[in-house]
Design a protein around this motif. Sequence first.
Motif, PDB file in Angstrom:
ATOM      1  N   ALA A  61       0.215  -3.251   0.350  1.00  0.00           N
ATOM      2  CA  ALA A  61      -0.828  -2.231   0.192  1.00  0.00           C
ATOM      3  C   ALA A  61      -0.494  -0.933   0.930  1.00  0.00           C
ATOM      4  CB  ALA A  61      -2.174  -2.779   0.671  1.00  0.00           C
ATOM      5  N   LEU A  80      -5.274  -2.894 -13.546  1.00  0.00           N
ATOM      6  CA  LEU A  80      -5.540  -1.458 -13.706  1.00  0.00           C
ATOM      7  C   LEU A  80      -6.111  -0.866 -12.425  1.00  0.00           C
ATOM      8  CD1 LEU A  80      -7.125  -1.357 -17.298  1.00  0.00           C
ATOM      9  CD2 LEU A  80      -4.846  -0.562 -16.635  1.00  0.00           C
ATOM     10  N   MET A  89       4.854  -0.599  -3.539  1.00  0.00           N
ATOM     11  CA  MET A  89       3.629  -1.022  -4.223  1.00  0.00           C
ATOM     12  C   MET A  89       3.586  -0.620  -5.706  1.00  0.00           C
ATOM     13  SD  MET A  89       0.832  -2.760  -3.654  1.00  0.00           S
ATOM     14  CE  MET A  89      -0.071  -3.192  -5.127  1.00  0.00           C
ATOM     15  N   SER A 109       2.646  -3.125  -8.755  1.00  0.00           N
ATOM     16  CA  SER A 109       1.513  -2.781  -9.605  1.00  0.00           C
ATOM     17  C   SER A 109       1.924  -2.679 -11.069  1.00  0.00           C
ATOM     18  CB  SER A 109       0.922  -1.454  -9.105  1.00  0.00           C
ATOM     19  OG  SER A 109       0.009  -0.950 -10.035  1.00  0.00           O
ATOM     20  N   ALA A 130      -2.034   2.478  -6.164  1.00  0.00           N
ATOM     21  CA  ALA A 130      -0.768   1.891  -5.697  1.00  0.00           C
ATOM     22  C   ALA A 130       0.038   2.861  -4.830  1.00  0.00           C
ATOM     23  CB  ALA A 130       0.062   1.418  -6.894  1.00  0.00           C
ATOM     24  N   ALA A 131      -0.052   4.141  -5.133  1.00  0.00           N
ATOM     25  CA  ALA A 131       0.746   5.116  -4.384  1.00  0.00           C
ATOM     26  C   ALA A 131      -0.116   5.890  -3.379  1.00  0.00           C
ATOM     27  CB  ALA A 131       1.443   6.069  -5.358  1.00  0.00           C
ATOM     28  N   SER A 169      -7.389  -3.432  -1.111  1.00  0.00           N
ATOM     29  CA  SER A 169      -6.723  -4.718  -0.936  1.00  0.00           C
ATOM     30  C   SER A 169      -7.555  -5.648  -0.047  1.00  0.00           C
ATOM     31  CB  SER A 169      -5.344  -4.468  -0.329  1.00  0.00           C
ATOM     32  OG  SER A 169      -4.781  -5.660   0.120  1.00  0.00           O
ATOM     33  N   VAL A 220      -5.615  -1.866  -9.300  1.00  0.00           N
ATOM     34  CA  VAL A 220      -4.551  -1.740  -8.300  1.00  0.00           C
ATOM     35  C   VAL A 220      -3.651  -0.546  -8.628  1.00  0.00           C
ATOM     36  CG1 VAL A 220      -2.469  -2.874  -7.409  1.00  0.00           C
ATOM     37  CG2 VAL A 220      -4.602  -4.173  -7.633  1.00  0.00           C
ATOM     38  N   SER A 221      -3.391  -0.348  -9.920  1.00  0.00           N
ATOM     39  CA  SER A 221      -2.480   0.734 -10.302  1.00  0.00           C
ATOM     40  C   SER A 221      -3.039   2.115  -9.934  1.00  0.00           C
ATOM     41  CB  SER A 221      -2.155   0.670 -11.795  1.00  0.00           C
ATOM     42  OG  SER A 221      -3.251   1.147 -12.562  1.00  0.00           O
ATOM     43  N   MET A 247      -5.383   2.394  -0.449  1.00  0.00           N
ATOM     44  CA  MET A 247      -5.036   1.074  -0.992  1.00  0.00           C
ATOM     45  C   MET A 247      -5.361  -0.078  -0.043  1.00  0.00           C
ATOM     46  SD  MET A 247      -3.819  -0.305  -3.780  1.00  0.00           S
ATOM     47  CE  MET A 247      -4.058  -2.077  -3.856  1.00  0.00           C
ATOM     48  N   PRO A 248      -5.104   0.038   1.275  1.00  0.00           N
ATOM     49  CA  PRO A 248      -5.415  -1.105   2.152  1.00  0.00           C
ATOM     50  C   PRO A 248      -6.887  -1.515   2.113  1.00  0.00           C
ATOM     51  CG  PRO A 248      -3.887   0.368   3.259  1.00  0.00           C
ATOM     52  CD  PRO A 248      -4.325   1.072   1.999  1.00  0.00           C
ATOM     53  N   PRO A 288      -1.449   5.151   0.090  1.00  0.00           N
ATOM     54  CA  PRO A 288      -1.535   4.232   1.228  1.00  0.00           C
ATOM     55  C   PRO A 288      -2.737   4.503   2.141  1.00  0.00           C
ATOM     56  CG  PRO A 288       0.255   5.802   1.529  1.00  0.00           C
ATOM     57  CD  PRO A 288      -0.245   5.991   0.135  1.00  0.00           C
TER      58      PRO A 288
END
Lengths: 336, 336
Positions: B137, A131, B143, B147, A137-138, A147, A133-134, A143-144, A140
């Motif tokens: 990521a 959840l 991604m 996900s 996820a979009a 991660s 990560v979701s 997210m890194p 960028p």
Amino acid sequence: MNLSHPHSSGTIVRCRRLLEPALREVVSGLHPWGARMVAFAMGWAGLDGREQDADGGKGLRPAITMLSAEAVGGTAEDALPAAVAVELVHAFSLAHDDIIDRDELRRHRATLWKAYGVGPALLTGDALLALAVSRLAARPEAMPYLSAALIELVQGQTADMAFENRPWSGPDVVTIEEYAEMAAGKTGGLLGAAAATGVALGGAPELADRMWTMGRDLGVAFQIVDDVLGIWGDPRLTGKPVHNDLRRDKKTLPVLAALASGGPAARELAAVLATGAADEESVRRAAHLVEEAGGREKARALADRYLDSALGVLDECLPEATELRDVCHSLVDRVS
Amino acid sequence: MNLSHPHSSGTIVRCRRLLEPALREVVSGLHPWGARMVAFAMGWAGLDGREQDADGGKGLRPAITMLSAEAVGGTAEDALPAAVAVELVHAFSLAHDDIIDRDELRRHRATLWKAYGVGPALLTGDALLALAVSRLAARPEAMPYLSAALIELVQGQTADMAFENRPWSGPDVVTIEEYAEMAAGKTGGLLGAAAATGVALGGAPELADRMWTMGRDLGVAFQIVDDVLGIWGDPRLTGKPVHNDLRRDKKTLPVLAALASGGPAARELAAVLATGAADEESVRRAAHLVEEAGGREKARALADRYLDSALGVLDECLPEATELRDVCHSLVDRVS
């Protein structure tokens, strides 16, 4: 968690009020059985599935995310996906760490695996992570950092576990530097991600790398305080039994610093620890020797040094961010 | 895994040659202890840490990713980050599933938790997942599919676990539709992500949603074949003991289809299963009754239906992709 810092509790409550509905909405999409276990893990429900308001943690990490966004001119809502993700990763790591460490008590209640079994608790941890990560996820720009925090988390946890097989004296002893690297990973990565994703979603991605560094330093300070509370904290406040770390050969900072001091107390401490320190009396003796050898004092001093380093970055990047500064401060000035 | 499809083994080998160095490079960044456990999980090393070439799985999922990229005019290298991520998620799910299911044997060797303990195996699974997420990521076109697969994976696994507490007869019996939904999640999500990320990174993100659907259907077919092999497969080929699912009240498709047939064999089967089917004789009797009630035949027919549906999407979207088609076909036409 009792916050001793006078200014931060109102801020934390404000952030938490924004966070909780968003968190609950994300979790509501889970399989009913999974949702029930998550509700228990979050402190929203008891073992019977009924609503309750247990101490589910105060949401300090997501507060850092939201306040970081505000500090760069964004809104707390801008950073909400990251705040939710960070809190979910935190809950994931507690669920799995308790299995790994065989801890049976957290926040005055049974741990998730103790309540539901290892398999279901493991899977619930995975669900929390999925959840998290979701949410990003979009994204960028954020997210890194989430991660990177995940990688740091497992690296730090692996190092911590590997430390348990290292000796208390001799050339293979765990150094303070190795400890700091472990703590920066295990505890600092997620705090780094909390701050970095906050400024990134708040509109200042150019500050994210420095906020990541700030959070990692803050994490080392936080972990040292956690180690101190594990030896001298009040179980009524911490919700966890005292001295567990000593019983398990955990290489905590106060112990490492005490051993490194090299005096007679340090030598006796090494001898007590080398025997395994399983019975109550030797555990209590070990705690006493850690203090006598200056481990407690040195731990406090090192925590302050890392805190100062973190606050220094904050003062440089975001000199007006007093709320954020107070919350960061309160993470280290705590009694539970 | 023995591939009975005549055209696909050369393709798989070609993809695997590209994948393995990339996989090894990612893993080399781990803590040495973590890297050793990952090497064991991947079949690269034995328990002693020495290099070996065990059967680590043939890499069918990453092959689908690379072939999907090629099918839309990209190169296999374009899709390599996704191929690595998909294989890492697969390894993550095996490590955790074996803990959850208490399985002791996989690919003719001890499972990871059996070899290193539950805590270390759990953490190794987390490390594999963290590495997978890090690969994509910063790739928002791919991604979200990875996900989504993670969410599907835990939802499907939770449903599968919850099924174990459902009865073999009466109004609460698990339906074929519920089974298909569980399998689409548990097994289909990652195959969907494999195909979708492949076309997305290969340059045709507009096809990704349809490839996701294709992969999910393929996953249901794959899971049914897995169920069939769990009852009638040759342990020398599958590397796993036979009849484990029957012993554990797993709601597999052949059993559900047999029970749904409603004849005398189905009724006797329900009675045998209701007693727990723990001893060898009742397990063998149950397997015989599943076949007699038509469960094996119906499972095969349903697997073929889902395979046809998946291949139908492929033929429509990518009519020239014969290598990809062959590999998808071989996933269902297998004996191990």
